[in-house]
Motif scaffolding. Structure first.
Motif, PDB file in Angstrom:
ATOM      1  N   PRO A 154     -42.604  -3.387  89.188  1.00  0.00           N
ATOM      2  CA  PRO A 154     -42.215  -2.016  88.853  1.00  0.00           C
ATOM      3  C   PRO A 154     -42.271  -1.777  87.339  1.00  0.00           C
ATOM      4  O   PRO A 154     -41.939  -2.659  86.549  1.00  0.00           O
ATOM      5  CB  PRO A 154     -40.778  -1.914  89.380  1.00  0.00           C
ATOM      6  N   PRO A 155     -42.695  -0.589  86.924  1.00  0.00           N
ATOM      7  CA  PRO A 155     -42.970  -0.309  85.508  1.00  0.00           C
ATOM      8  C   PRO A 155     -41.841  -0.621  84.534  1.00  0.00           C
ATOM      9  O   PRO A 155     -42.085  -1.092  83.445  1.00  0.00           O
ATOM     10  CB  PRO A 155     -43.293   1.182  85.488  1.00  0.00           C
ATOM     11  N   ASN A 156     -40.598  -0.368  84.862  1.00  0.00           N
ATOM     12  CA  ASN A 156     -39.511  -0.570  83.901  1.00  0.00           C
ATOM     13  C   ASN A 156     -38.809  -1.914  84.048  1.00  0.00           C
ATOM     14  O   ASN A 156     -37.762  -2.128  83.450  1.00  0.00           O
ATOM     15  CB  ASN A 156     -38.496   0.564  84.020  1.00  0.00           C
ATOM     16  N   THR A 157     -39.384  -2.817  84.821  1.00  0.00           N
ATOM     17  CA  THR A 157     -38.782  -4.121  85.024  1.00  0.00           C
ATOM     18  C   THR A 157     -38.943  -4.981  83.781  1.00  0.00           C
ATOM     19  O   THR A 157     -40.032  -5.087  83.229  1.00  0.00           O
ATOM     20  CB  THR A 157     -39.449  -4.843  86.215  1.00  0.00           C
ATOM     21  N   GLN A 158     -37.856  -5.579  83.341  1.00  0.00           N
ATOM     22  CA  GLN A 158     -37.912  -6.539  82.248  1.00  0.00           C
ATOM     23  C   GLN A 158     -37.862  -7.933  82.860  1.00  0.00           C
ATOM     24  O   GLN A 158     -36.960  -8.245  83.630  1.00  0.00           O
ATOM     25  CB  GLN A 158     -36.752  -6.334  81.282  1.00  0.00           C
ATOM     26  N   LEU A 159     -38.832  -8.749  82.501  1.00  0.00           N
ATOM     27  CA  LEU A 159     -38.935 -10.087  83.073  1.00  0.00           C
ATOM     28  C   LEU A 159     -38.093 -11.094  82.303  1.00  0.00           C
ATOM     29  O   LEU A 159     -38.012 -11.038  81.081  1.00  0.00           O
ATOM     30  CB  LEU A 159     -40.388 -10.564  83.068  1.00  0.00           C
TER      31      LEU A 159
END
Length: 192
Positions: free
Chosen positions: A76-81
């Motif tokens: 998903p676009p706003n996911t921070q890994l």
């Protein structure tokens, strides 16, 4: 005949299941989507992208390429890994003459601001790509770099060459991160 055992694993909250899936390679994590409807989309929200060519030892390069593309575009676009790991095995004849595959995957992984970056190439080195907002012509390269590396605590590169400017940007962003109280990170760089 014994009664079936209850499915206790599926009863756990998503955050715990994401932790379990984070310990798997991405291919194994995606395969868990076959377990039940509840598991179908869980892998997409795992905070680690572990793209490892060793999981494709018996497959063709094309299957690995398709998987890596699909995996990284499905985050998903706003996911921070928490972590972005890319481990490549095959040699120059497969993809090294065209750097588009590693470059594309690295750019897609770094867009999610990972805390850990671990990129390894087994046989031939390649250059870590410039990120679009960190190109030498960027108007505000230091703040652009800081945005990409603001969460970075561990950088591990094997057989990956880095541009001199990368270390400058990384150093500047680490100073910015340090000013906000971020813990000191770890950098390992191995190039043979």
């Amino acid at each position: 005949m014994a009664p079936p055992c209850p499915d206790r694993l599926s009863g756990l909250p998503d955050c715990l299941l994401h932790g379990v899936l984070s310990g798997l390679g991405s291919r194994q994590a995606v395969r868990t989507s076959l377990l039940s409807r509840r598991w179908r989309q869980l892998w997409r929200d795992v905070p680690c992208a572990n793209i490892d060519e060793r999981e494709f030892a018996d497959d063709t390069w094309e299957r690995f390429e398709d998987f890596a593309d699909h995996m990284l575009t499905s985050i998903p676009p706003n996911t921070q890994l928490d972590a972005f790991r890319l481990h490549l095995l095959r040699g120059k004849d497969t993809y090294w003459s065209s750097f588009t595959f590693p470059d594309r995957w690295i750019r897609r992984g770094l867009r999610h601001f990972p805390m850990t970056i671990d990129i390894r190439a087994a046989s031939h080195s390649f250059w870590l790509p410039y990120l679009p907002s960190i190109s030498p012509n960027s108007l505000d390269t230091v703040s652009s770099a800081a945005s990409y590396y603001r969460r970075l605590t561990t950088l591990h590169l094997v057989q990956v060459r880095i541009h001199d400017s990368f270390t400058m940007y990384l150093g500047e962003s680490c100073l910015v991160a340090g000013a906000r109280g971020a813990p000191h990170g770890e950098v390992q760089y191995n190039h043979k």
